[in-house]
Write an enzyme that holds these catalytic residues in place. Structure first.
Site, mmCIF file in Angstrom:
data_model
loop_
_atom_site.group_PDB
_atom_site.id
_atom_site.type_symbol
_atom_site.label_atom_id
_atom_site.label_comp_id
_atom_site.label_asym_id
_atom_site.label_seq_id
_atom_site.Cartn_x
_atom_site.Cartn_y
_atom_site.Cartn_z
ATOM 1 N N HIS A 75 -8.366 -3.482 -6.167
ATOM 2 C CA HIS A 75 -7.112 -3.875 -6.820
ATOM 3 C C HIS A 75 -6.485 -5.149 -6.246
ATOM 4 O O HIS A 75 -6.353 -6.158 -6.926
ATOM 5 C CB HIS A 75 -6.079 -2.753 -6.704
ATOM 6 C CG HIS A 75 -6.479 -1.465 -7.336
ATOM 7 N ND1 HIS A 75 -6.514 -1.255 -8.695
ATOM 8 C CD2 HIS A 75 -6.846 -0.279 -6.770
ATOM 9 C CE1 HIS A 75 -6.882 -0.007 -8.953
ATOM 10 N NE2 HIS A 75 -7.092 0.595 -7.809
HETATM 11 O O1 RIB Z 1 -2.520 1.046 -7.618
HETATM 12 C C1 RIB Z 1 -3.204 0.295 -6.644
HETATM 13 C C2 RIB Z 1 -2.256 -0.229 -5.621
HETATM 14 O O2 RIB Z 1 -1.697 0.850 -4.891
HETATM 15 C C3 RIB Z 1 -2.949 -1.107 -4.567
HETATM 16 O O3 RIB Z 1 -2.037 -2.055 -4.095
HETATM 17 C C4 RIB Z 1 -3.284 -0.139 -3.477
HETATM 18 O O4 RIB Z 1 -3.361 -0.770 -2.187
HETATM 19 C C5 RIB Z 1 -2.097 0.766 -3.529
HETATM 20 O O5 RIB Z 1 -1.063 0.161 -2.767
#
Ligand code: RIB
Ligand code: CA
Length: 314
Positions: free
Chosen positions: A243
């Site tokens: 992500h």
């Molecule tokens: O949904 C994904 C996000 O939530 C990313 O930033 C992961 O590190 C968590 O913080």
């Protein structure tokens, strides 16, 4: 051209670590002037320690780390050890950091640094709940129009949510902070899960990263092997979305993203959909298009660039 100056606000988190390593491995294009930490994936004490571990892993203990808000603006903190492990960086074997945290609170650092910097110079990249940035905007609204851009990992629309059916984790943890940032007037680019679900890290890519042999690459691959276990049962695939690294990828190679300027609002009232980013993809509301929404990434150049940059670290 001088490197783009960025502040990374983060809740490491293995995918946060990739985003930070990717940025620190790109000194020709990005200058990480500071890192601010927030409670999110794990509590603040751990996200702060993890940020120090990551800058040390990158051989960059000179990058200052400032601890910020331990909890969201209104709601109670929700953490994600079920994904990231008890430490938040499970999978990596990293020593206790020797670099100290800065003494200044992250919110004060954000206000001071943004007010002191030339207008339009600084970009804030948020990789966790946006509490620190929202609190800074509340403390000193003048920073809103001094920022070049906010590039954030969070939200989603076509894919729904990953924390609830409607909301992505970072926005769900602190929807009020997100609402403030999206509504502030600052230029926002959003890497939501529509985009990050097309940035799927494969076991083969991790093996290639590990094979480059640098300590940063090996430890990054090891932490990713832990991180991707969670998704295997949920998505029935060994490939997992990295992500937060999509934020760094956007700063380095915006052309590999499908993107569209849209009106985006954050739901802060409905019990079922609180934290939902409502993306007006077809411009039916006529609202101000406040956000550049990243919808898809081209994975081949993204992963090739990230491997090149992380393996360039010591
Ligand atoms: O949904 C994904 C996000 O939530 C990313 O930033 C992961 O590190 C968590 O913080
Ligand atoms: Ca994160």
């Amino acid at each position: 051209m001088a490197p783009r100056k960025i502040i990374i606000d983060t809740d490491p988190g293995q995918d946060d670590a990739f985003a930070i390593l990717f940025a620190l491995g790109s000194p020709g294009e990005l200058e990480v002037v500071g890192i601010t930490t927030v409670g999110g994936n794990v509590p603040l004490a751990l996200t702060s320690k993890n940020a120090l571990k990551v800058v040390e892993l990158a051989g960059r203990p000179d990058v200052p780390v400032y601890a910020g808000c331990p909890a969201p603006m209104v709601r109670k903190l929700i953490t994600a050890e079920y994904v990231h492990g008890e430490t938040g960086l499970d999978g990596a074997d990293l020593p206790e950091p020797v670099t100290p945290l800065q003494g200044e609170h992250a919110v004060n650092y954000l206000v001071r640094t943004i007010m002191d910097a030339p207008e339009g110079e600084l970009t804030v990249c948020t990789l966790g709940p946006m509490t620190n940035l929202a609190m800074a905007m509340t403390m000193e609204p003048k920073i809103i129009h001094r920022l070049r851009e906010v590039v954030l990992m969070g939200g989603g629309f076509f894919q729904g949510g990953n924390a609830t059916p409607a909301a992505e984790f970072n926005i769900f943890v602190d929807p009020h902070a997100a609402h403030k940032v999206f509504d502030s007037g600052v230029p926002v680019t959003m890497a939501g899960i529509d985009c990050t679900y097309t940035a799927l890290m494969t076991p083969e890519w991790l093996d290639a990263l590990r094979a480059t042999g640098s300590r940063a690459a090996i430890e990054a691959a090891n932490m990713a092997d832990f991180y991707r276990q969670y998704g295997t049962h949920k998505f029935a695939t060994a490939a997992r979305p990295i992500h937060d690294a999509c934020v760094t990828g956007y700063l380095l190679a915006p052309g590999i993203y499908e993107q569209r300027q849209c009106a985006v609002t954050v739901d802060i009232v409905s019990p079922e959909t609180i934290g939902m980013t409502v993306v007006d993809w077809w411009h039916v509301t006529g609202r101000r298009k406040n956000c550049n929404v990243l919808r898809r990434i081209d994975p081949a150049p993204f992963f090739a660039l990230m491997l090149e940059r992380i393996s360039a670290l010591p």
